[in-house]
Design a protein around this motif. Structure first.
Motif, short mmCIF file in Angstrom:
data_model
loop_
_atom_site.label_atom_id
_atom_site.label_comp_id
_atom_site.label_asym_id
_atom_site.label_seq_id
_atom_site.Cartn_x
_atom_site.Cartn_y
_atom_site.Cartn_z
N GLY A 93 0.86 -1.35 -0.06
CA GLY A 93 -0.01 -0.09 -0.03
C GLY A 93 0.81 1.41 0.02
O GLY A 93 0.42 2.25 -0.87
N ARG A 116 6.79 1.80 1.98
CA ARG A 116 7.02 0.40 2.24
C ARG A 116 7.90 -0.24 0.81
O ARG A 116 8.62 -1.17 0.98
CB ARG A 116 5.89 -0.37 2.37
N ARG A 150 0.68 -9.46 -2.65
CA ARG A 150 0.17 -8.07 -1.79
C ARG A 150 0.95 -8.53 -0.55
O ARG A 150 0.52 -9.41 0.15
CB ARG A 150 -1.17 -7.77 -1.74
N THR A 204 -0.55 -4.43 5.33
CA THR A 204 -0.85 -4.53 6.72
C THR A 204 -2.51 -4.64 6.78
O THR A 204 -3.10 -4.54 5.92
CB THR A 204 -0.28 -3.17 7.49
N MET A 243 -7.62 -3.38 3.02
CA MET A 243 -8.74 -2.80 2.10
C MET A 243 -8.60 -2.88 0.54
O MET A 243 -9.29 -2.25 -0.26
CB MET A 243 -8.55 -1.14 2.39
N GLU A 244 -7.66 -3.92 0.40
CA GLU A 244 -7.44 -3.90 -1.16
C GLU A 244 -7.29 -5.44 -1.75
O GLU A 244 -7.36 -5.77 -3.14
CB GLU A 244 -6.14 -3.41 -1.77
O1 LIG Z 1 -0.48 -1.05 4.63
P1 LIG Z 1 -1.23 -1.26 3.49
O2 LIG Z 1 -0.78 -2.19 2.64
O3 LIG Z 1 -1.60 0.17 2.72
O4 LIG Z 1 -2.75 -1.92 3.99
C1 LIG Z 1 -3.65 -1.38 4.68
O5 LIG Z 1 -3.43 -0.05 5.25
C2 LIG Z 1 -4.21 0.98 4.85
C3 LIG Z 1 -5.03 1.51 5.93
O6 LIG Z 1 -4.41 2.40 6.75
C4 LIG Z 1 -4.88 0.16 3.62
O7 LIG Z 1 -4.46 0.16 2.34
C5 LIG Z 1 -4.98 -1.29 4.26
O8 LIG Z 1 -5.31 -2.28 3.30
#
Ligand SMILES: O=P(O)(O)O[C@H]1O[C@H](CO)[C@@H](O)[C@H]1O
Ligand SMILES: O=c1cc[nH]c(=O)[nH]1
Length: 258
Positions: A27, A31, A92, A95, A185-186
């Motif tokens: 995300g 990172r 992916r 988090t 979220m993805e």
């Molecule tokens: O850390 P990432 O990979 O972005 O993943 C999580 O963190 C974000 C939310 O803070 C959202 O994108 C969720 O899916």
């Protein structure tokens, strides 16, 4: 003069063709840099909006590392352009907030499937279509997590468009009772995208606390804080596990794409 073939893809700025087939997607653009730092000959090839992309080599395997930002709608644009540029395998490294008991901060959740509450794939294909990982990606991640001695869990995750609840009830309790492992979220969008295009996708999520719904009361909880050492350590461990899993997919488990 720039030829059409040399023009990068419009949203992410990645080259139109020629990216390695194996990608880690994350995300956070920061990172992406953290993961790229593990690679040999890492090179930033594009950085537009939330989409930051590196290429490099992991133990002899050329790979791509890209960020997709927060939310499934924007993430799909990255997946689309990566696939257009030659990527066939995507893991992916995200988090997530833990939902199931027994999952601790810094642990890795390897997602077999995801609940399609992502707010965008419903506009692409009927809601009954499942969001599932490629089994070979799940097994590769499980194998590399075990080999690394990393605390890890398998399960179904809840991909939800709303980070925190608003005024409408959400089925948190039902999903808790159903044993859903974590929330993010993805991932469901990645799984639907990959399955409908004959690509291989998996997901490994580093737990950065409990489901953020429980952190709405900032005074009581101290709020949402993914910037802790336990999470950074989990991400560093997860990065190697994910890169090793891509290597396994490239060598031991023949590609299923196409
Ligand atoms: O850390 P990432 O990979 O972005 O993943 C999580 O963190 C974000 C939310 O803070 C959202 O994108 C969720 O899916
Ligand atoms: O999407 C996310 C990520 C981490 N924690 C959550 O509760 N939700």
């Amino acid at each position: 003069m720039t030829t059409a073939a040399a023009t990068p893809l419009p949203l992410t700025g990645v080259p139109r063709t020629g990216l390695p087939p194996y990608a880690v997607v994350v995300g956070d653009p920061a990172r992406a840099a953290t993961v790229a730092a593990f690679l040999e000959d890492a090179k930033e090839v594009a950085y537009r909006r939330e989409y930051r992309t590196f290429t490099g080599t992991w133990r002899g395997l050329p790979v791509v590392v890209s960020s997709h930002g927060v939310g499934a709608s924007g993430a799909l644009l990255l997946f689309q352009e990566l696939a257009q540029a030659g990527v066939t395998h995507l893991i992916r490294l995200g988090t997530a907030g833990a939902i199931r008991r027994g999952i601790a901060d810094g642990d890795l959740v390897i997602a077999d499937a995801a609940v399609r509450d992502d707010g965008v794939t419903q506009q692409l294909i009927p809601a009954e279509y499942p969001a599932f990982a490629a089994p070979e990606a799940v097994l590769a991640l499980q194998r590399t997590a075990r080999a690394a001695g990393a605390p890890h869990h398998r399960g179904v995750v809840w991909t939800r468009a709303a980070f925190q609840p608003g005024f409408l009830p959400l089925p948190v309790e039902a999903y808790e009772r159903a044993g859903i492992a974590a929330i993010e979220m993805e991932l469901s969008a990645l799984y639907v995208f990959a399955a409908t295009r004959g690509l291989v996708a998996g997901g490994a999520l580093v737990v950065d606390g409990a489901n953020a719904d429980e952190l709405v009361d900032e005074e009581a909880t101290g709020g949402y804080d993914p910037h802790r050492t336990v999470v950074a350590d989990g991400v560093a461990r997860g990065a190697r596990i994910t890169l090793d899993a891509l290597r396994l997919l490239a060598t031991d488990v023949p590609a299923q794409a196409g």
